[in-house]
Design an enzyme around this catalytic site. Structure first.
Site, PDB file in Angstrom:
ATOM      1  N   HIS A   1      -2.812   2.074  -6.162  1.00 25.97           N
ATOM      2  CA  HIS A   1      -3.309   0.832  -5.574  1.00 25.97           C
ATOM      3  C   HIS A   1      -3.509  -0.243  -6.638  1.00 25.97           C
ATOM      4  O   HIS A   1      -3.480  -1.441  -6.332  1.00 25.97           O
ATOM      5  CB  HIS A   1      -4.621   1.090  -4.832  1.00 25.97           C
ATOM      6  CG  HIS A   1      -4.896   0.105  -3.734  1.00 25.97           C
ATOM      7  ND1 HIS A   1      -4.120   0.030  -2.591  1.00 25.97           N
ATOM      8  CD2 HIS A   1      -5.836  -0.858  -3.602  1.00 25.97           C
ATOM      9  CE1 HIS A   1      -4.587  -0.934  -1.819  1.00 25.97           C
ATOM     10  NE2 HIS A   1      -5.623  -1.492  -2.412  1.00 25.97           N
TER      11      HIS A   1
ATOM     12  N   ARG B   1       0.859  -1.171   0.000  1.00 26.00           N
ATOM     13  CA  ARG B   1       0.000   0.000   0.000  1.00 26.00           C
ATOM     14  C   ARG B   1       0.904   1.233   0.000  1.00 26.00           C
ATOM     15  O   ARG B   1       2.052   1.172   0.444  1.00 26.00           O
ATOM     16  CB  ARG B   1      -0.898   0.016   1.235  1.00 26.00           C
ATOM     17  CG  ARG B   1      -1.777  -1.229   1.387  1.00 26.00           C
ATOM     18  CD  ARG B   1      -2.532  -1.200   2.711  1.00 26.00           C
ATOM     19  NE  ARG B   1      -3.401  -2.357   2.855  1.00 26.00           N
ATOM     20  CZ  ARG B   1      -3.028  -3.504   3.448  1.00 26.00           C
ATOM     21  NH1 ARG B   1      -1.804  -3.631   3.946  1.00 26.00           N
ATOM     22  NH2 ARG B   1      -3.874  -4.518   3.542  1.00 26.00           N
TER      23      ARG B   1
ATOM     24  N   HIS C   1      -3.405  -9.918   3.903  1.00 25.61           N
ATOM     25  CA  HIS C   1      -4.853 -10.056   4.095  1.00 25.61           C
ATOM     26  C   HIS C   1      -5.141 -10.923   5.318  1.00 25.61           C
ATOM     27  O   HIS C   1      -4.578 -11.999   5.453  1.00 25.61           O
ATOM     28  CB  HIS C   1      -5.495 -10.698   2.858  1.00 25.61           C
ATOM     29  CG  HIS C   1      -5.505  -9.811   1.657  1.00 25.61           C
ATOM     30  ND1 HIS C   1      -5.585 -10.288   0.363  1.00 25.61           N
ATOM     31  CD2 HIS C   1      -5.432  -8.452   1.554  1.00 25.61           C
ATOM     32  CE1 HIS C   1      -5.571  -9.276  -0.483  1.00 25.61           C
ATOM     33  NE2 HIS C   1      -5.485  -8.156   0.211  1.00 25.61           N
TER      34      HIS C   1
ATOM     35  N   TYR D   1      -9.162 -12.290  -6.362  1.00 28.44           N
ATOM     36  CA  TYR D   1      -8.263 -12.338  -7.521  1.00 28.44           C
ATOM     37  C   TYR D   1      -8.522 -13.591  -8.362  1.00 28.44           C
ATOM     38  O   TYR D   1      -8.161 -13.626  -9.533  1.00 28.44           O
ATOM     39  CB  TYR D   1      -6.807 -12.277  -7.065  1.00 28.44           C
ATOM     40  CG  TYR D   1      -6.480 -10.953  -6.408  1.00 28.44           C
ATOM     41  CD1 TYR D   1      -6.312  -9.800  -7.177  1.00 28.44           C
ATOM     42  CD2 TYR D   1      -6.388 -10.840  -5.024  1.00 28.44           C
ATOM     43  CE1 TYR D   1      -6.046  -8.579  -6.579  1.00 28.44           C
ATOM     44  CE2 TYR D   1      -6.113  -9.619  -4.424  1.00 28.44           C
ATOM     45  CZ  TYR D   1      -5.944  -8.496  -5.207  1.00 28.44           C
ATOM     46  OH  TYR D   1      -5.698  -7.289  -4.617  1.00 28.44           O
TER      47      TYR D   1
ATOM     48  N   LYS E   1      -1.834  -3.051   8.148  1.00 29.69           N
ATOM     49  CA  LYS E   1      -3.065  -2.691   8.851  1.00 29.69           C
ATOM     50  C   LYS E   1      -3.166  -3.411  10.176  1.00 29.69           C
ATOM     51  O   LYS E   1      -2.722  -4.543  10.309  1.00 29.69           O
ATOM     52  CB  LYS E   1      -4.278  -3.027   7.974  1.00 29.69           C
ATOM     53  CG  LYS E   1      -4.532  -2.031   6.846  1.00 29.69           C
ATOM     54  CD  LYS E   1      -5.854  -2.347   6.156  1.00 29.69           C
ATOM     55  CE  LYS E   1      -6.204  -1.298   5.113  1.00 29.69           C
ATOM     56  NZ  LYS E   1      -7.498  -1.595   4.457  1.00 29.69           N
TER      57      LYS E   1
ATOM     58  N   ARG F   1      -0.641  -2.527  -6.655  1.00 28.97           N
ATOM     59  CA  ARG F   1      -0.732  -3.573  -5.618  1.00 28.97           C
ATOM     60  C   ARG F   1      -1.623  -4.706  -6.111  1.00 28.97           C
ATOM     61  O   ARG F   1      -1.297  -5.883  -5.935  1.00 28.97           O
ATOM     62  CB  ARG F   1      -1.267  -2.962  -4.328  1.00 28.97           C
ATOM     63  CG  ARG F   1      -1.607  -3.960  -3.217  1.00 28.97           C
ATOM     64  CD  ARG F   1      -1.946  -3.213  -1.941  1.00 28.97           C
ATOM     65  NE  ARG F   1      -2.745  -3.994  -1.034  1.00 28.97           N
ATOM     66  CZ  ARG F   1      -2.274  -4.873  -0.134  1.00 28.97           C
ATOM     67  NH1 ARG F   1      -0.966  -5.100  -0.074  1.00 28.97           N
ATOM     68  NH2 ARG F   1      -3.078  -5.520   0.681  1.00 28.97           N
TER      69      ARG F   1
END
Length: 305
Positions: free
Chosen positions: A251, A160, A277, A286, A183, A254
């Site tokens: 983004h 990110r 994730h 994806y 995150k 990414r």
């Protein structure tokens, strides 16, 4: 306007979001904005009861009226209304834990269904063109090297923008494995391929500002930490120069990292770890991209398609 009786509760919730849960600033702002709106709506009902009693007795019909009012004010996207419901449930979980306020009817409500949106990565050719052109938009050699390095890093490591810009002088010379704080303060290890290491080291050799322990790795032209807006603006200029769609954002690089790995044989579990994730379902989107690509290839190549 928010009733004064709600203000201490709102302020406590805002502090909980920003300090306690360590959420991204955008999420904190969004949830806080939603709950300020909700509490102002309740204040408009002219209730004189204590805040805790009012909040415990809110009916689902009132929530639907609030969402309808916000829709009339322009909050039309289903994703925005879904976020408002998510914020509301987060708020009521906080109320139950900190104030003993319960409202089972609201917690049982479901938010609006949001259309499933697939990521929009840049293609392999678009990505190649972006990285090759990134260093041509500035007359300053060190800025040319910086722009190439930052975009190469986003694509080569699937970072990110905030993660790439959090790197410091400690990360040079560029290591073979990056330690990324993502995150929710989760740490992940991301291998750094040689072309990305070279791009970072080439930039570091030209950077006129100090690259020491604790200093930023990426600087703006005035010697301050590089702003995400500068990276976004770089991509806007590149989109215009290359004739790419508006979906070609930082983004999207990414997303390209994940989708290109998957298309070239990467396994989903490994990609999940590299992307940081928390849930496999986040990475599984994806697969939808790859299924769509295979369908197009089948239709274009099969003799009877």
């Amino acid at each position: 306007m928010m009733n004064a009786s709600f203000l201490p509760v709102f302020q406590s919730y805002h502090s909980h979001l920003s300090d306690g849960r360590k959420l991204a600033p955008g999420t904190v702002d969004g949830y806080s904005h939603d709950m300020r709106s909700f509490l102002s709506f309740l204040s408009g009902l002219a209730s004189e009861r204590p805040a805790a009693q009012t909040l415990s007795e809110v009916k689902p019909a009132s929530v639907r009226s609030w969402l309808a009012e916000r829709r009339d004010q322009g909050l039309d996207a289903a994703t925005s209304r879904a976020r408002a419901m998510s914020a509301l449930k987060s708020f009521y979980r906080f109320l139950q834990r900190e104030y003993g306020v319960e409202n089972a009817a609201l917690m049982a409500m479901s938010g609006p269904k949001t259309p499933e949106r697939l990521p929009r990565p840049t293609s392999e050719k678009e990505t190649k063109d972006l990285l090759e052109t990134a260093g041509t938009l500035s007359e300053e050699p060190w800025v040319q090297a910086r722009d190439t390095a930052i975009l190469t890093l986003l694509y080569a490591a699937g970072l990110r923008i905030s993660e790439a810009l959090s790197l410091t002088g400690n990360d040079r010379p560029a290591p073979e494995v990056l330690r990324i704080l993502g995150k929710r303060q989760k740490i992940r290890l991301v291998p750094l391929i040689p072309v990305a290491r070279k791009a970072i080291d080439d930039y570091a050799a030209l950077c006129p500002y100090p690259l020491r322990d604790g200093t930023p790795l990426f600087y703006g032209v005035r010697g301050k930490p590089l702003s995400p807006r500068i990276v976004q603006r770089l991509m806007e200029h590149l989109r215009h120069a290359l004739g790419l769609s508006d979906s070609a954002t930082p983004h999207a690089l990414r997303h390209a990292f994940a989708s290109h790995l998957l298309a070239n044989g990467g396994d989903l579990r490994s990609i999940q770890g590299l992307m940081g994730h928390a849930s496999p379902s986040t990475t599984q989107v994806y697969l939808g991209l790859e299924d769509a690509r295979l369908t197009r290839a089948h239709r274009g190549a099969h003799p009877r398609a």
